[in-house]
Design a protein around this motif. Sequence first.
Motif, PDB file in Angstrom:
ATOM      1  N   LYS A   1     -73.076 -25.721   4.021  1.00 47.19           N
ATOM      2  CA  LYS A   1     -72.395 -26.284   5.204  1.00 47.19           C
ATOM      3  C   LYS A   1     -72.022 -25.176   6.170  1.00 47.19           C
ATOM      4  CE  LYS A   1     -70.070 -30.622   4.351  1.00 47.19           C
ATOM      5  NZ  LYS A   1     -68.758 -31.273   4.253  1.00 47.19           N
ATOM      6  N   THR A   2     -71.535 -24.084   5.630  1.00 48.11           N
ATOM      7  CA  THR A   2     -71.125 -22.956   6.468  1.00 48.11           C
ATOM      8  C   THR A   2     -72.333 -22.391   7.219  1.00 48.11           C
ATOM      9  OG1 THR A   2     -69.331 -22.404   4.943  1.00 48.11           O
ATOM     10  CG2 THR A   2     -70.042 -20.683   6.455  1.00 48.11           C
ATOM     11  N   ARG A   3     -73.466 -22.262   6.524  1.00 53.52           N
ATOM     12  CA  ARG A   3     -74.672 -21.752   7.177  1.00 53.52           C
ATOM     13  C   ARG A   3     -75.132 -22.690   8.289  1.00 53.52           C
ATOM     14  NH1 ARG A   3     -75.560 -20.183   1.893  1.00 53.52           N
ATOM     15  NH2 ARG A   3     -76.797 -22.009   1.394  1.00 53.52           N
ATOM     16  N   LYS A   4     -75.057 -23.989   8.044  1.00 56.08           N
ATOM     17  CA  LYS A   4     -75.436 -24.962   9.076  1.00 56.08           C
ATOM     18  C   LYS A   4     -74.513 -24.853  10.291  1.00 56.08           C
ATOM     19  CE  LYS A   4     -77.578 -28.450   6.117  1.00 56.08           C
ATOM     20  NZ  LYS A   4     -77.500 -29.804   5.580  1.00 56.08           N
ATOM     21  N   LYS A   5     -73.211 -24.694  10.012  1.00 52.15           N
ATOM     22  CA  LYS A   5     -72.252 -24.557  11.119  1.00 52.15           C
ATOM     23  C   LYS A   5     -72.551 -23.289  11.928  1.00 52.15           C
ATOM     24  CE  LYS A   5     -68.235 -27.015   9.266  1.00 52.15           C
ATOM     25  NZ  LYS A   5     -66.831 -26.866   8.835  1.00 52.15           N
ATOM     26  N   ILE A   6     -72.812 -22.192  11.217  1.00 47.78           N
ATOM     27  CA  ILE A   6     -73.105 -20.928  11.909  1.00 47.78           C
ATOM     28  C   ILE A   6     -74.370 -21.080  12.763  1.00 47.78           C
ATOM     29  CG2 ILE A   6     -73.865 -18.534  11.557  1.00 47.78           C
ATOM     30  CD1 ILE A   6     -71.986 -18.453   9.128  1.00 47.78           C
ATOM     31  N   LYS A   7     -75.394 -21.711  12.172  1.00 47.05           N
ATOM     32  CA  LYS A   7     -76.649 -21.909  12.897  1.00 47.05           C
ATOM     33  C   LYS A   7     -76.418 -22.772  14.140  1.00 47.05           C
ATOM     34  CE  LYS A   7     -81.395 -23.444  12.210  1.00 47.05           C
ATOM     35  NZ  LYS A   7     -82.384 -23.989  11.276  1.00 47.05           N
ATOM     36  N   LYS A   8     -75.620 -23.835  13.970  1.00 44.92           N
ATOM     37  CA  LYS A   8     -75.331 -24.737  15.089  1.00 44.92           C
ATOM     38  C   LYS A   8     -74.561 -24.000  16.194  1.00 44.92           C
ATOM     39  CE  LYS A   8     -73.138 -29.190  16.047  1.00 44.92           C
ATOM     40  NZ  LYS A   8     -72.392 -30.310  15.494  1.00 44.92           N
ATOM     41  N   LYS A   9     -73.555 -23.221  15.809  1.00 45.78           N
ATOM     42  CA  LYS A   9     -72.745 -22.472  16.784  1.00 45.78           C
ATOM     43  C   LYS A   9     -73.598 -21.411  17.488  1.00 45.78           C
ATOM     44  CE  LYS A   9     -68.573 -24.185  16.119  1.00 45.78           C
ATOM     45  NZ  LYS A   9     -67.730 -24.759  17.138  1.00 45.78           N
ATOM     46  N   ALA A  10     -74.470 -20.744  16.733  1.00 45.18           N
ATOM     47  CA  ALA A  10     -75.336 -19.715  17.320  1.00 45.18           C
ATOM     48  C   ALA A  10     -76.293 -20.346  18.332  1.00 45.18           C
ATOM     49  CB  ALA A  10     -76.108 -18.979  16.233  1.00 45.18           C
ATOM     50  N   LYS A  11     -76.834 -21.495  17.980  1.00 44.72           N
ATOM     51  CA  LYS A  11     -77.749 -22.181  18.901  1.00 44.72           C
ATOM     52  C   LYS A  11     -77.005 -22.607  20.170  1.00 44.72           C
ATOM     53  CE  LYS A  11     -81.069 -25.918  19.218  1.00 44.72           C
ATOM     54  NZ  LYS A  11     -81.708 -27.063  18.600  1.00 44.72           N
ATOM     55  N   ALA A  12     -75.798 -23.135  20.010  1.00 43.60           N
ATOM     56  CA  ALA A  12     -75.001 -23.553  21.171  1.00 43.60           C
ATOM     57  C   ALA A  12     -74.660 -22.356  22.048  1.00 43.60           C
ATOM     58  CB  ALA A  12     -73.727 -24.261  20.719  1.00 43.60           C
ATOM     59  N   ALA A  13     -74.294 -21.241  21.417  1.00 41.16           N
ATOM     60  CA  ALA A  13     -73.965 -20.025  22.179  1.00 41.16           C
ATOM     61  C   ALA A  13     -75.205 -19.507  22.902  1.00 41.16           C
ATOM     62  CB  ALA A  13     -73.405 -18.955  21.254  1.00 41.16           C
ATOM     63  N   SER A  14     -76.344 -19.556  22.259  1.00 38.32           N
ATOM     64  CA  SER A  14     -77.595 -19.108  22.865  1.00 38.32           C
ATOM     65  C   SER A  14     -77.950 -19.972  24.075  1.00 38.32           C
ATOM     66  CB  SER A  14     -78.716 -19.168  21.829  1.00 38.32           C
ATOM     67  OG  SER A  14     -79.957 -18.877  22.423  1.00 38.32           O
ATOM     68  N   GLU A  15     -77.803 -21.274  23.939  1.00 39.01           N
ATOM     69  CA  GLU A  15     -78.076 -22.179  25.055  1.00 39.01           C
ATOM     70  C   GLU A  15     -77.095 -21.946  26.207  1.00 39.01           C
ATOM     71  OE1 GLU A  15     -77.970 -26.045  23.267  1.00 39.01           O
ATOM     72  OE2 GLU A  15     -79.950 -25.813  22.352  1.00 39.01           O
ATOM     73  N   ASP A  16     -75.829 -21.706  25.861  1.00 43.64           N
ATOM     74  CA  ASP A  16     -74.816 -21.439  26.873  1.00 43.64           C
ATOM     75  C   ASP A  16     -75.136 -20.157  27.640  1.00 43.64           C
ATOM     76  OD1 ASP A  16     -72.316 -21.928  28.262  1.00 43.64           O
ATOM     77  OD2 ASP A  16     -71.490 -20.263  27.084  1.00 43.64           O
ATOM     78  N   ILE A  17     -75.496 -19.109  26.913  1.00 47.28           N
ATOM     79  CA  ILE A  17     -75.857 -17.843  27.558  1.00 47.28           C
ATOM     80  C   ILE A  17     -77.089 -18.033  28.432  1.00 47.28           C
ATOM     81  CG2 ILE A  17     -76.748 -15.512  27.112  1.00 47.28           C
ATOM     82  CD1 ILE A  17     -74.904 -15.457  24.645  1.00 47.28           C
ATOM     83  N   SER A  18     -78.061 -18.748  27.930  1.00 50.03           N
ATOM     84  CA  SER A  18     -79.285 -18.998  28.691  1.00 50.03           C
ATOM     85  C   SER A  18     -78.976 -19.748  29.986  1.00 50.03           C
ATOM     86  CB  SER A  18     -80.271 -19.797  27.842  1.00 50.03           C
ATOM     87  OG  SER A  18     -81.438 -20.072  28.565  1.00 50.03           O
ATOM     88  N   ASP A  19     -78.109 -20.757  29.900  1.00 54.25           N
ATOM     89  CA  ASP A  19     -77.716 -21.514  31.092  1.00 54.25           C
ATOM     90  C   ASP A  19     -76.994 -20.624  32.098  1.00 54.25           C
ATOM     91  OD1 ASP A  19     -78.799 -23.838  30.087  1.00 54.25           O
ATOM     92  OD2 ASP A  19     -76.882 -24.681  29.419  1.00 54.25           O
ATOM     93  N   ARG A  20     -76.086 -19.801  31.606  1.00 58.05           N
ATOM     94  CA  ARG A  20     -75.327 -18.920  32.495  1.00 58.05           C
ATOM     95  C   ARG A  20     -76.231 -17.898  33.182  1.00 58.05           C
ATOM     96  NH1 ARG A  20     -69.354 -18.449  31.203  1.00 58.05           N
ATOM     97  NH2 ARG A  20     -68.939 -20.199  29.842  1.00 58.05           N
ATOM     98  N   VAL A  21     -77.165 -17.343  32.418  1.00 55.30           N
ATOM     99  CA  VAL A  21     -78.104 -16.378  33.002  1.00 55.30           C
ATOM    100  C   VAL A  21     -78.970 -17.070  34.048  1.00 55.30           C
ATOM    101  CG1 VAL A  21     -80.134 -14.956  32.493  1.00 55.30           C
ATOM    102  CG2 VAL A  21     -78.117 -14.803  31.043  1.00 55.30           C
ATOM    103  N   SER A  22     -79.409 -18.275  33.747  1.00 58.37           N
ATOM    104  CA  SER A  22     -80.232 -19.036  34.693  1.00 58.37           C
ATOM    105  C   SER A  22     -79.463 -19.316  35.984  1.00 58.37           C
ATOM    106  CB  SER A  22     -80.679 -20.348  34.051  1.00 58.37           C
ATOM    107  OG  SER A  22     -81.428 -21.115  34.960  1.00 58.37           O
TER     108      SER A  22
END
Length: 109
Positions: A33-54
């Motif tokens: 569960k912890t790994r899934k949460k980390i993966k989900k948070k990392a993906k959300a952070a990556s998308e957020d950074i990508s949006d901000r850079v765009s």
Amino acid sequence: MSNDSGSVLLALLTGAAIGAGVGILYAPDKGSKTRKKIKKKAKAASEDISDRVSKATEELTKTAQTQKEDFERRLDESISNMSYKADDIIAGLERKLADLKKKNAQLQK
């Protein structure tokens, strides 16, 4: 976006990601569960950074285009003003030349 504001943004996003990761790691959940949460948070952070850079790229492009158009407009105005001034100078020189020709003609008599 200046280099300083880019550094600040990166520091804030990095801090948020680290804080979220630490919070998840200390949560009382199973490893999977912890790994899934980390993966989900990392993906959300990556998308957020990508949006901000765009968005930052779009803003920089708009600003650059606006500055380019402003520069071109000012350049056209300056060239136009110089053209009018050159015409005035030429007209003045032509008048002086005509006066000199008259004076020369009178001296030749």
